[in-house]
Design a protein around this motif. Structure first.
Motif, PDB file in Angstrom:
ATOM      1  N   ARG A  30     -76.456 -18.770 -23.000  1.00 56.80           N
ATOM      2  CA  ARG A  30     -76.059 -20.320 -22.505  1.00 56.80           C
ATOM      3  C   ARG A  30     -75.395 -20.128 -20.976  1.00 56.80           C
ATOM      4  N   MET A  31     -76.249 -20.866 -20.180  1.00 51.77           N
ATOM      5  CA  MET A  31     -75.854 -20.935 -18.648  1.00 51.77           C
ATOM      6  C   MET A  31     -74.439 -21.998 -18.807  1.00 51.77           C
ATOM      7  N   ILE A  32     -73.273 -21.633 -18.328  1.00 53.04           N
ATOM      8  CA  ILE A  32     -72.217 -22.494 -18.260  1.00 53.04           C
ATOM      9  C   ILE A  32     -71.917 -23.201 -17.017  1.00 53.04           C
ATOM     10  N   LEU A  33     -71.923 -22.196 -15.936  1.00 53.56           N
ATOM     11  CA  LEU A  33     -71.820 -22.612 -14.524  1.00 53.56           C
ATOM     12  C   LEU A  33     -73.154 -22.233 -13.708  1.00 53.56           C
ATOM     13  N   ARG A  34     -73.329 -23.107 -12.781  1.00 53.42           N
ATOM     14  CA  ARG A  34     -74.353 -22.730 -11.704  1.00 53.42           C
ATOM     15  C   ARG A  34     -73.809 -23.193 -10.306  1.00 53.42           C
ATOM     16  N   HIS A  35     -73.697 -22.063  -9.653  1.00 55.60           N
ATOM     17  CA  HIS A  35     -72.929 -22.311  -8.384  1.00 55.60           C
ATOM     18  C   HIS A  35     -73.831 -21.790  -7.352  1.00 55.60           C
ATOM     19  N   ALA A  36     -73.916 -22.885  -6.163  1.00 56.35           N
ATOM     20  CA  ALA A  36     -74.672 -22.378  -4.956  1.00 56.35           C
ATOM     21  C   ALA A  36     -74.092 -23.183  -3.909  1.00 56.35           C
ATOM     22  N   ALA A  37     -74.172 -22.606  -2.634  1.00 56.51           N
ATOM     23  CA  ALA A  37     -73.554 -23.434  -1.501  1.00 56.51           C
ATOM     24  C   ALA A  37     -73.768 -24.783  -1.371  1.00 56.51           C
ATOM     25  N   ASP A  38     -74.920 -25.221  -1.595  1.00 56.88           N
ATOM     26  CA  ASP A  38     -75.424 -26.686  -1.481  1.00 56.88           C
ATOM     27  C   ASP A  38     -75.021 -27.245  -2.855  1.00 56.88           C
ATOM     28  N   ARG A  39     -74.504 -26.714  -3.686  1.00 55.91           N
ATOM     29  CA  ARG A  39     -74.271 -27.326  -5.169  1.00 55.91           C
ATOM     30  C   ARG A  39     -73.163 -26.651  -5.838  1.00 55.91           C
ATOM     31  N   PRO A  40     -71.845 -26.723  -5.132  1.00 53.54           N
ATOM     32  CA  PRO A  40     -70.928 -25.975  -5.805  1.00 53.54           C
ATOM     33  C   PRO A  40     -70.449 -26.358  -6.948  1.00 53.54           C
ATOM     34  N   ALA A  41     -70.012 -25.281  -7.763  1.00 53.60           N
ATOM     35  CA  ALA A  41     -69.387 -25.607  -9.133  1.00 53.60           C
ATOM     36  C   ALA A  41     -67.814 -25.721  -9.169  1.00 53.60           C
ATOM     37  N   LEU A  42     -67.389 -24.984  -7.967  1.00 51.84           N
ATOM     38  CA  LEU A  42     -65.528 -25.043  -8.047  1.00 51.84           C
ATOM     39  C   LEU A  42     -65.106 -25.919  -6.987  1.00 51.84           C
ATOM     40  N   PHE A  43     -64.037 -26.328  -6.960  1.00 49.51           N
ATOM     41  CA  PHE A  43     -63.373 -27.195  -6.058  1.00 49.51           C
ATOM     42  C   PHE A  43     -61.979 -26.857  -6.275  1.00 49.51           C
ATOM     43  N   VAL A  44     -61.338 -26.905  -5.175  1.00 47.44           N
ATOM     44  CA  VAL A  44     -59.545 -26.891  -5.188  1.00 47.44           C
ATOM     45  C   VAL A  44     -59.130 -27.938  -4.149  1.00 47.44           C
ATOM     46  N   GLY A  45     -58.027 -28.199  -4.393  1.00 45.27           N
ATOM     47  CA  GLY A  45     -57.577 -29.511  -3.403  1.00 45.27           C
ATOM     48  C   GLY A  45     -55.904 -29.470  -3.431  1.00 45.27           C
ATOM     49  N   ASP A  60     -53.776 -40.613  -8.751  1.00 50.93           N
ATOM     50  CA  ASP A  60     -53.694 -39.431  -7.973  1.00 50.93           C
ATOM     51  C   ASP A  60     -53.758 -39.716  -6.346  1.00 50.93           C
ATOM     52  N   ARG A  61     -52.791 -39.539  -5.528  1.00 54.60           N
ATOM     53  CA  ARG A  61     -53.011 -39.477  -4.050  1.00 54.60           C
ATOM     54  C   ARG A  61     -53.863 -38.326  -3.384  1.00 54.60           C
ATOM     55  N   LEU A  62     -55.024 -38.359  -3.530  1.00 52.56           N
ATOM     56  CA  LEU A  62     -55.855 -37.213  -3.332  1.00 52.56           C
ATOM     57  C   LEU A  62     -55.665 -36.764  -1.701  1.00 52.56           C
ATOM     58  N   GLU A  63     -55.092 -35.675  -1.521  1.00 55.94           N
ATOM     59  CA  GLU A  63     -55.300 -35.481   0.031  1.00 55.94           C
ATOM     60  C   GLU A  63     -56.509 -34.556   0.416  1.00 55.94           C
ATOM     61  N   GLU A  64     -56.847 -33.647  -0.365  1.00 53.42           N
ATOM     62  CA  GLU A  64     -58.031 -32.587  -0.103  1.00 53.42           C
ATOM     63  C   GLU A  64     -58.800 -32.273  -1.432  1.00 53.42           C
ATOM     64  N   ARG A  65     -60.076 -32.476  -1.201  1.00 55.08           N
ATOM     65  CA  ARG A  65     -60.686 -31.841  -2.275  1.00 55.08           C
ATOM     66  C   ARG A  65     -62.083 -31.012  -1.526  1.00 55.08           C
ATOM     67  N   ILE A  66     -61.445 -29.574  -1.767  1.00 53.09           N
ATOM     68  CA  ILE A  66     -62.292 -28.476  -0.835  1.00 53.09           C
ATOM     69  C   ILE A  66     -63.570 -27.990  -1.599  1.00 53.09           C
ATOM     70  N   ALA A  67     -64.626 -28.113  -1.344  1.00 49.82           N
ATOM     71  CA  ALA A  67     -65.809 -27.654  -2.196  1.00 49.82           C
ATOM     72  C   ALA A  67     -65.802 -25.920  -1.583  1.00 49.82           C
ATOM     73  N   LEU A  68     -65.990 -25.154  -2.767  1.00 54.76           N
ATOM     74  CA  LEU A  68     -66.003 -23.731  -2.727  1.00 54.76           C
ATOM     75  C   LEU A  68     -67.242 -23.250  -2.386  1.00 54.76           C
TER      76      LEU A  68
END
Lengths: 681, 681
Positions: free
Chosen positions: A25-40, A57-65
């Motif tokens: 089972r593929m659970i995550l698929r991560h690529a530079a143009d379609r990132p699966a993980l973000f932090v912020g 939420d007062r969101l300040e940043e959502r950074i695509a990893l």
């Protein structure tokens, strides 16, 4: 306590990016143009009104990893180092473990996390803790924050509209006392987000599920198994195997009365009608106070001799007849009670931000303080001083351990922890108080408490859930049917024992109990582990079991059916202790090769050998429940055989809820005898 | 058309970061640890049901542009280059201009923008286009997306609850036909976001205002001025000086009747009661169709001879008596009308995404197509073929140019533009169609159209706003009072002429007109530029002006007051053309040195010399309106003098709304005569 997953996660690197797999089972698929993980980073805005929360939420940043590289240590399969771009400082380290991903933020300011999961067309997504409205979460968004369940829970219902006008109390399809960021996919894998922060599952985007958390979770737990039942056992391993349910709890009904000393006489009426009774539950054993919501309890957890004179003698007399006495407690202390003073003097109360004074919560026309369970001596004090000395020593065999959802976020906790992170953990601390109080008197496995609040890990601490405060009606999102959905969703994530308030609880805005509702609820409760009645929040305005001869006779008969099932239920309890499988379970758990079972949320297997399709609508005379393929099912009340793999068409008058047993069950003789003994005339 | 700002923006660089100033006002404060600019990517999710929109963002990235450096070209003051971090590729170029900031995204994938403005305690923030609920936007969040205004517009109101259940039509405090991302701060500066994308002002955070846009705006316009009136003139320069209002439009009332040929006889009744009438407005001139919402118009924009026999002769007869005839048009074509076929044959209709066929919008029990105004020949066609030939050539002197808010986002436009960006521009295109149609017949300044839909730039195109569809009641967020707030907020951003439906429009869910409401609305409308009555959406179920002798006499008297004010209004119109100052204006515009005026939203200056404090609640017999300091104010109906700087205490019976004129006004003789002529007995 964790069993190794049947399939440990693996990484696969390619020119496009990296994918994460559980077996096939593929659970995550991560690529530079379609990132699966973000932090912020973000700042929570929280409003609370009597356990009803509005979070934003007062969101300040959502950074695509976007930029993923293999961890240096341990080779390509060890994990990922994630950065916004090549050359930029990495912000997240992900290390593969046998049963998931360990996450480590590399910037301490990060406090938001998002993860995109692979989604498949037609995928079903169960879990989420105790979900009242939808067992399958697909297509919807589910925030996880323990709170009042809401009144009506349906923005299109006039009751919810009225409740929302009064303090935002109406709730929605996802509001629950017991949320849990755990999912079980029809792709036969499970995922759990290991954080107590506010989190959310968003299944509204067909191109990918999105998980959000207001913290970097310590881990994302993952497991796959070839069969659903195996996954549920893994989840039970993760969150704690349920304690054994005391036998008395299912050998008869528990009668809920809160009428002071009059409760004993009313119990006699119910006994005289032929009811099988194993307990009398008087939540008003602590005394009462009147509010506009209804008669409420006096939150000072000591027997109230004015309302219950000679209680020790009363309890002894009941015990001699095999009837236990149960009470009520919650983690708050009314500011006008004696225990408040003791706890305050000992420095055990949570404090205000702006003063060295106890924080008071408005509970609706009275205030109470919060015992600060982040202080170990506060847990000890509540366990020994209250649970031990006031409840168990007074002769109680059980109680509703109410609340746990109200921890505000604008207070000071003794261990310095962030209330935003403590909020969801509070029900666990509260369960631990009760568990430890019982253990301290050597009553584990005998004394019983039941909770509505919960969070990840409750199953190993609390022996019994109850489904919270339903409306006294058949409404879709807050009526009798939600108890079934709650049992099924909670059961899938490890909670084996579930029950509800027989008759419902909340009567407001003109919603009143009907005889039909009470009778249908008696039928449902008979086929759950614990059959406990409740007078509701406004007893005087609502029909009670002992006020209508037909209702009472029906209840008494159903209580005897319930008691007669005890040998079978005992067997299910053994199974629960061994495997973590819940007593009430979605049909697909035992019949997963029959896809017609997968979408059924209002009928359930009561163990493997009984199918219960309770009547959850008014005015039903017949029912057409689907029966799983591959077995022959016998209609309990008539003995008629129905081949599985099709809907049965059966009469469903009051007194004969659609229940079927498997012809090949070892308990078929017991079921057959029950059907004969209790056949409708 | 843009006047240079009184104070061009300047940058100030320091070790901490960079600040942006307008004269002595700090507007932006940017530092690496507290960035003021963000860009990102997201995908809009849009649901539309009959002009009611639900918008949500699936946010992918929000990138803090922490690293600011001066633009290489032009020195430190020329602008900023912004990047997420030192060494990272810059993502945004900001160039200072005389009246703002020009923005240039350096990555074409970016489609989200956020800007944090310096906030000051107690700051007031006006503008936002035509805001019905709050003129001062401080403390709240305002999305800008033209839509139906909503029914009830108050989530705590039963009417809104009912409307929300039927297609999400209830609205909220911020829903408006005419949004505009422009603010005017009490710090005496103005800011405008130059984009037609969805945008939002969030004033809920005391540490900074946040502006959001679903595109990188081309510019952020900025201006400061020492006085508020100067700022309003600057805004009028930016968005277009209003055309001159035709004199006939304010020299008498415009009577709204939609009763087919019977309208003419009913007009005679109203005239016989002594009303001053300058126009008869029959929106049903195109014929009708019956729906459950009420009787609706037949959206094929041609005179309907069955409903209005001999219309040319009727119009000529009215004209001979100095009474104009007005009609109705909107930018949609009913699929069962003749114009639809013409437009389709000429390829002028917006197309579906999934087929080369016209997109049909559900307007509630009938469908209509959208003339695609991104095609210049479609504008020409509608202007000449419909406005010119069908409306003006038929003898109409004016019309309601309804709608413009419904452009869906799932259709194909001829110029290939993104419907998400075209949506807010649609009212401007629609205004241009009407403007051009009138110009094509040489009727500019004589023929009149009035719109409810709008967006930045409408003021230069459309001669008159109307406030949309109020409930026929006194309710706080959708009743008579919203017309006043709408006039004041729209006026501040450049719309000089405003009016409403006298009597309100929407009657649903048991809301019905009372005689008191009709009379209070007559009083309000008399002191607005245009006094136009409306029968409402359900004429048969609601009181009409000509159905109650008391109501009719009161209306007739108010229409004469209105007509008597014409010389003064003519002077205000001259001022509007010269300066852009609105006729109805917040008290602070002319009295900004009296801070007590700043928070008043339900009374207004009608020009500089009249204070109108209309009665906007039921059951009022007296009123205590505040009068600006520094002048002496004469109560219109009694001639009593009231010193400014305090609240007057005046009787406010039906027929004598609280109105005051300045003793030192050059129009004092006119006002005095009106007061005497129309004094209550």
């Amino acid at each position: 306590m964790s069993a190794p997953s049947a399939a440990a996660p693996r990484l696969h690197w390619s020119a496009e990016g990296v994918t994460l797999w559980l077996a096939d089972r593929m659970i995550l698929r991560h690529a530079a143009d379609r990132p699966a993980l973000f932090v912020g980073r973000g700042a929570a805005r929280v409003r609370m009104d009597r356990g009803n929360f509005a979070l934003a939420d007062r969101l300040e940043e959502r950074i695509a990893l976007r930029h993923a590289t293999p961890l240096q240590e341990g080779g390509d399969g060890a994990g990922l180092l994630l950065a916004p771009a090549p050359g930029a400082a990495p912000l997240l380290r992900v290390r593969l473990e046998a049963d998931g991903l360990a996450l480590e933020p590399l910037d301490p300011a990060l406090n938001r996390f998002w993860l995109r999961l692979v989604a498949e067309p037609g995928e079903r997504l169960w879990g989420g803790g105790e979900q009242m409205s939808y067992v399958d979460m697909a297509g919807r968004r589910f925030p996880f924050w323990t709170s009042e369940p809401g009144i009506g829970r349906d923005k299109a219902s006039p009751v919810t509209f009225e409740a929302d006008r009064e303090g935002g109390a109406g709730g929605d399809y996802w509001t629950t006392n017991y949320p849990q960021p755990t999912l079980l996919s029809s792709r036969r894998y499970a995922l759990h987000v290991e954080t107590s922060a506010y989190s959310c599952f968003d299944f509204t985007d067909p191109t990918g599920h999105e998980i959000e958390a207001w913290a970097i979770p310590a881990r994302i737990r993952l497991a796959a198994a070839p069969r659903f039942a195996g996954l549920v056992t893994i989840l039970s391993d993760w969150f704690g195997r349920p304690p054994r349910l005391p036998r008395w709890a299912y050998e008869g009904a528990i009668i809920g009365l809160k009428d002071g000393a009059a409760s004993f006489a009313r119990l006699e009426t119910i006994l005289a009608a032929g009811a099988a009774v194993s307990g009398l539950w008087c939540e008003d054993w602590v005394g009462v106070r009147q509010t506009s919501f209804g008669r409420r309890l006096f939150w000072d957890w000591r027997a109230n001799a004015a309302r219950y004179p000679d209680l020790p003698a009363r309890i002894a007399a009941l015990a001699a007849r095999g009837i236990r006495f149960l009470g009520y407690v919650n983690p708050y202390l009314a500011v006008d009670g004696a225990l408040y003073g003791e706890a305050q003097a000992a420095g055990l109360l949570a404090l205000r931000l702006d003063a060295d004074a106890p924080y008071h919560v408005d509970f609706g026309e009275f205030e109470a303080a919060i015992v600060d369970f982040t202080r170990p001596e506060a847990i000890d004090w509540f366990a020994e001083r209250v649970i031990g000395r006031e409840l168990l020593d007074a002769g109680l065999s059980g109680w509703m351990a109410d609340f746990g959802e109200y921890l505000p976020v604008d207070l000071r906790l003794a261990d310095g922890s962030d209330p935003l992170l403590a909020h969801n953990r509070w029900p666990l601390l509260w369960a631990e108080v009760n568990r430890r109080g019982i253990a301290g008197r050597g009553r584990t496995g005998d004394a019983l408490f039941f909770m509505r609040a919960g969070f990840s890990g409750l199953s190993g601490l609390c022996p019994l859930l109850w489904a919270g405060d339903q409306l006294v009606d058949f409404s879709r999102h807050d009526g009798i049917g939600t108890v079934v959905r709650a049992a099924l969703s909670a059961g899938l994530v490890g909670n084996a024992y579930h029950h509800g308030d027989l008759g419902g609880y909340t009567s407001l805005y003109g919603v009143r109990r009907t005889p039909e509702l009470l009778m249908r609820w008696s039928e449902l409760a008979a086929f759950t582990p614990v059959m406990r009645s409740h007078e509701g929040n406004r007893p005087e305005e609502n029909l009670q079991l002992d006020q209508d001869a037909t209702v009472l006779a029906h209840f008494a008969r159903m209580s005897r059916v319930h008691a007669a099932l005890a040998p079978y239920v005992a067997r299910l309890c053994e199974e629960a202790v061994a495997t973590g499988l819940p007593l009430q379970r979605p049909l697909f758990l035992d019949h997963e090769d029959d896809p017609a079972c997968w979408g059924i949320e209002t009928a359930y297997g009561y163990g493997r050998d009984l199918i219960v399709a309770p009547v959850l609508e008014a005015g039903m005379a017949r029912a057409r429940p689907y029966l799983p393929a591959g077995r022959c099912w016998i209609h309990l009340w008539t003995g008629a055989c129905h081949a599985g793999g099709a809907a049965a068409d059966v009469p469903a008058p009051l007194g004969a809820p659609p229940v079927f047993y498997a012809e090949d069950s070892p308990f078929a003789p017991l079921f057959g005898a029950i059907g004969r003994d209790f056949a409708l005339a």
